[in-house]
Scaffold this active site. Structure first.
Site, PDB file in Angstrom:
ATOM      1  CE1 TYR A   1      39.631  25.209 -16.325  1.00  0.00           C
ATOM      2  CE2 TYR A   1      37.315  26.255 -16.419  1.00  0.00           C
ATOM      3  CZ  TYR A   1      38.160  25.244 -16.074  1.00  0.00           C
ATOM      4  OH  TYR A   1      37.700  24.009 -15.968  1.00  0.00           O
TER       5      TYR A   1
ATOM      6  CG  HIS B   1      44.396  22.370 -15.686  1.00  0.00           C
ATOM      7  ND1 HIS B   1      44.306  23.702 -15.671  1.00  0.00           N
ATOM      8  CD2 HIS B   1      43.487  21.871 -15.092  1.00  0.00           C
ATOM      9  CE1 HIS B   1      43.142  23.812 -15.237  1.00  0.00           C
ATOM     10  NE2 HIS B   1      42.499  22.733 -15.081  1.00  0.00           N
ATOM     11  CD  GLU B   2      42.913  18.240 -15.359  1.00  0.00           C
ATOM     12  OE1 GLU B   2      42.461  18.398 -14.243  1.00  0.00           O
ATOM     13  OE2 GLU B   2      42.518  18.913 -16.564  1.00  0.00           O
TER      14      GLU B   2
ATOM     15  N   GLY C   1      40.561  17.124 -19.216  1.00  0.00           N
ATOM     16  CA  GLY C   1      41.185  16.195 -18.262  1.00  0.00           C
ATOM     17  C   GLY C   1      40.243  16.366 -16.759  1.00  0.00           C
ATOM     18  CG  MET C   2      37.508  14.798 -13.313  1.00  0.00           C
ATOM     19  SD  MET C   2      36.832  16.475 -13.166  1.00  0.00           S
ATOM     20  CE  MET C   2      37.098  16.443 -11.429  1.00  0.00           C
TER      21      MET C   2
ATOM     22  CG  ASP D   1      27.466  20.087 -16.257  1.00  0.00           C
ATOM     23  OD1 ASP D   1      28.648  20.308 -15.622  1.00  0.00           O
ATOM     24  OD2 ASP D   1      27.026  18.958 -16.203  1.00  0.00           O
TER      25      ASP D   1
ATOM     26  CG  HIS E   1      42.718  20.807 -10.628  1.00  0.00           C
ATOM     27  ND1 HIS E   1      42.136  21.946  -9.864  1.00  0.00           N
ATOM     28  CD2 HIS E   1      42.624  20.719 -11.824  1.00  0.00           C
ATOM     29  CE1 HIS E   1      41.363  22.420 -10.781  1.00  0.00           C
ATOM     30  NE2 HIS E   1      41.694  21.935 -12.041  1.00  0.00           N
TER      31      HIS E   1
END
Ligand code: BES
Ligand code: ZN
Length: 651
Positions: free
Chosen positions: A429, A343-344, A317-318, A421, A347
């Site tokens: 995390y 999670h997303e 996810g982003m 990256d 954010h």
């Protein structure tokens, strides 16, 4: 075992507030003390001229695989003597740069490209005229003493823009229309917009997108027509983001998209054939948002929608604001993988509201978010579910700590001279989460909870460094005669490798039972069908499979596969765990599925370990290369970059 503490790292960092300085990144050679707050991954000079608003207008050209258009950058003059504006770019073609007067007339500017860095791209150096008076707007003695300028760049993107993936109709669910999506984090926004590509700079933005007829554009911003207006045929889509965000959160997707509401503030966009399954899977999104607000404070982004991408999306996810981008591989049919949504969504607080100032500080985004994710899962689905997910997370951390060099096991990681990256791991995390769990255990949940709420309010819409967080932590919780946590402990967590001995580790009774079942089966005391697996959740299955011994016999593999239909599972995470076992043991009946899996899924976390396993054996190298060559054109540039280094090495 006693571990080396902070001092051994010879890293000097001041605990006081930090001024953000970027620029001159190309000159940065790894080594020497780190300058916290300096963004080594941007060429830009926001300490002199700081972009505050971005306005883009681009045409989406699928045939040419190109975004073509104009960006207007509103630039605040911090240093009135500065005459060079440096922007980050990667593979962009710039046709013209101009300075725009308040009346709309413009004057062309001189510009040149600096030297290209393989990780950072190419600086675009724009020369401003000596006399700027006619161009200055918004001058205000108190808030903007030197005023702002409007710089216009006319440009188009390159064929292999690292932040864009252009999908053919064949790569989509519907097979009829092409699809485009962006992925800007960490340093890919520069491959589709020339800007100051550093999370230390925050901008508001507007955008006008011209997609081909019949396709829908969505962005990490409010649509002028309101959410969900996907039914009329439109030629022009306008968006606005009124909260200041870092560049890595600017996001766009274009495709055959439909919308379904999940609640009054939440909904899902997906290709038509995926929409219903997605809406069912993520039906809890609205209540999740309410839970978040109860736990962490007000939600400042109005709406929270999901965009389900085609399976080549390289991440799970982003957290693009207002619109998280989500892999379809979490649509398992039983809501078992919705922690990704938690999670997303989390954010929206940790990351989008309080943002890491540089990529060294990524753990402030991800570690906090994984901690918040646990809190959401606990509140919504109970302690046992949280415990299982935390244990699975710890497993990935242990694997990574075993594989990573010591300097990459620290929270505040030195990324100088490297592509962020390439350093991606579970350390920011899971170690980040364990650090916060440790603090919570020492301070008490209630006090820690209040601290978190205050932290979000205090740093709302700011970008901060690790050291700014530590200074705040110190001031709020650790001052006084008997601080609950020592300075040494904090430094060890943040700057030393490994896990401190007194880390508070998760435990799950359900997973202990799974360990017991696995043992019974391995020792031959029970048949696979007698293990009482009928009520197992995805988490129990993953734990069962991930802790199998390296080698199993063909009979054992067959008995598992026959009893549980593992080769045919529709759950992408369980399939991943099973296929790893299949590769290690060269279990032929799973090889067709393995090939299909690698051909159809592009989520890096799921495919990279499979290629790595394959590359460990002769037959596997051959298999990996054959499949990879076929699959590669369908993978995202970020995945290709990672996988080339694994599969094509030594070729
Ligand atoms: N923001 C990250 C993805 C990311 C991090 C992209 C760093 C580029 C650089 C996102 O929130 C994330 O963490 N995704 C995870 C899922 C999560 C449940 C751990 C993923 O994609 O696996
Ligand atoms: Zn994340």
């Amino acid at each position: 075992m006693k571990r080396p503490v902070f001092a051994a790292l010879r890293l000097f960092v001041s605990m006081s507030a930090v001024v953000i300085v970027t620029g001159g990144a190309a000159a940065a050679v790894p080594g020497g003390p780190i300058d916290p707050g300096r963004d080594y991954h941007s060429f830009s000079n926001p300490h002199q001229l700081m972009v505050e608003h971005v306005d883009i207008a681009v045409q989406v050209m699928f045939e040419e695989r190109m975004l073509d258009g104009v960006v207007d950058l509103k630039v605040r003059r911090i240093d009135p003597d500065a005459r060079t504006l440096i922007l980050d770019t990667r593979d962009l073609t710039v046709r013209e740069v101009a300075l725009v007067k308040p009346d709309g007339r413009d004057q062309e500017l001189r510009f040149s490209f600096g030297e290209t860095d393989p990780n950072l791209g190419t600086p675009l150096e724009i020369t401003l005229p000596q006399s700027l008076d006619a161009f200055v707007t918004g001058k205000d003695e108190k808030n903007n003493p030197h005023g702002s300028l409007m710089v216009r760049v006319t440009y188009h993107t390159g064929e292999n823009a690292s932040g864009l993936q252009w999908l053919t109709p064949q790569q989509t669910a519907g097979k009829k229309h092409p699809f485009l999506f962006t992925q800007s984090q960490a340093i890919h926004a520069r491959s589709w917009i020339p800007l100051q590509d550093t999370p230390s700079v925050r901008v508001t933005y507007r955008a006008t997108i011209f997609p081909p007829e019949g396709l829908v554009a969505v962005m990490s911003a409010a649509r002028d027509k309101g959410a969900g207006s996907t039914d009329d045929v439109e030629f022009e889509f306008e968006f606005e983001m009124t909260r200041p965000i870092p560049s890595y959160l600017i996001a766009l997707a274009v495709g055959d998209l439909k919308f379904k509401a999940l609640g009054s503030r939440t909904g899902v966009y997906a290709e038509p054939s995926v929409l219903d399954a997605a809406a069912r899977e993520f039906a809890d999104t609205e209540s999740m948002l309410k839970t978040c607000e109860e736990l962490f404070g007000p939600y400042y982004w109005d709406r929270y929608d999901l965009l389900i991408l085609p399976p080549s999306f390289p991440f799970g996810g982003m957290e693009n604001p207002r619109l998280s981008f989500i892999t379809p591989t979490v649509i398992a049919g039983d809501k078992s993988l919705v922690s990704l949504i938690a999670h997303e969504m989390a954010h929206s607080w940790s990351g989008n509201m309080v943002t890491n100032a540089t990529w060294r500080d990524l753990w402030l985004n991800e570690g906090f978010t994984v901690y918040l994710e646990s809190r959401i899962m606990e509140a919504l689905y109970g302690e046992e579910r949280r415990a299982m997910e935390d244990v699975l997370g710890l497993r990935t951390l242990r694997d990574d700590l075993a594989r990573l060099p010591p300097q990459d096991q620290v929270l505040a990681v030195d990324l100088r001279g490297r592509d962020p990256d390439d350093v991606f791991s579970s350390v920011p995390y899971e170690k980040g989460r364990l650090f916060l769990v440790y603090l919570e255990s020492k301070i008490g949940r209630e006090k820690f909870h209040n601290f978190l709420g205050n932290y979000f309010a205090h740093f709302a819409f700011k970008s901060i460094t690790t050291e700014q967080f530590l200074a705040y932590l110190h001031e709020k919780l650790l001052e006084g005669k008997r601080p609950p946590v020592t300075e040494e402990a904090i430094k060890q967590w943040v700057y030393a490798p490994g896990l401190p001995e007194d880390a508070v580790l998760p435990k799950s009774d359900a997973l202990i039972k799974v360990d017991e079942a696995r043992k019974q089966w391995l020792q031959g005391h029970k048949q696979a069908s007698e293990l009482g697996t009928s009520a197992w959740s995805t988490h129990e299955w993953l734990h069962f499979l991930d802790n199998m011994p390296e080698k199993l016999t063909l009979v054992q593999l067959q008995s598992l596969d026959t009893a549980f239909m593992l080769t045919g599972t529709g759950n992408a995470e369980i399939a991943h765990s099973w296929l790893k076992i299949a590769i290690r043991n060269r279990y032929e009946p799973a090889m067709t599925r393995l090939e299909e899996y690698l051909m159809s899924i592009g989520r890096r976390k799921l495919i990279r370990p499979l290629y790595e396993e394959l590359m460990k054996t002769d037959w596997g190298v051959e298999f990996a290369r054959r499949v990879y060559n076929k699959a590669r054109p369908g993978y995202h540039p970020i995945a290709v970059n990672t996988l080339d280094a694994i599969v094509l090495k030594g070729e």
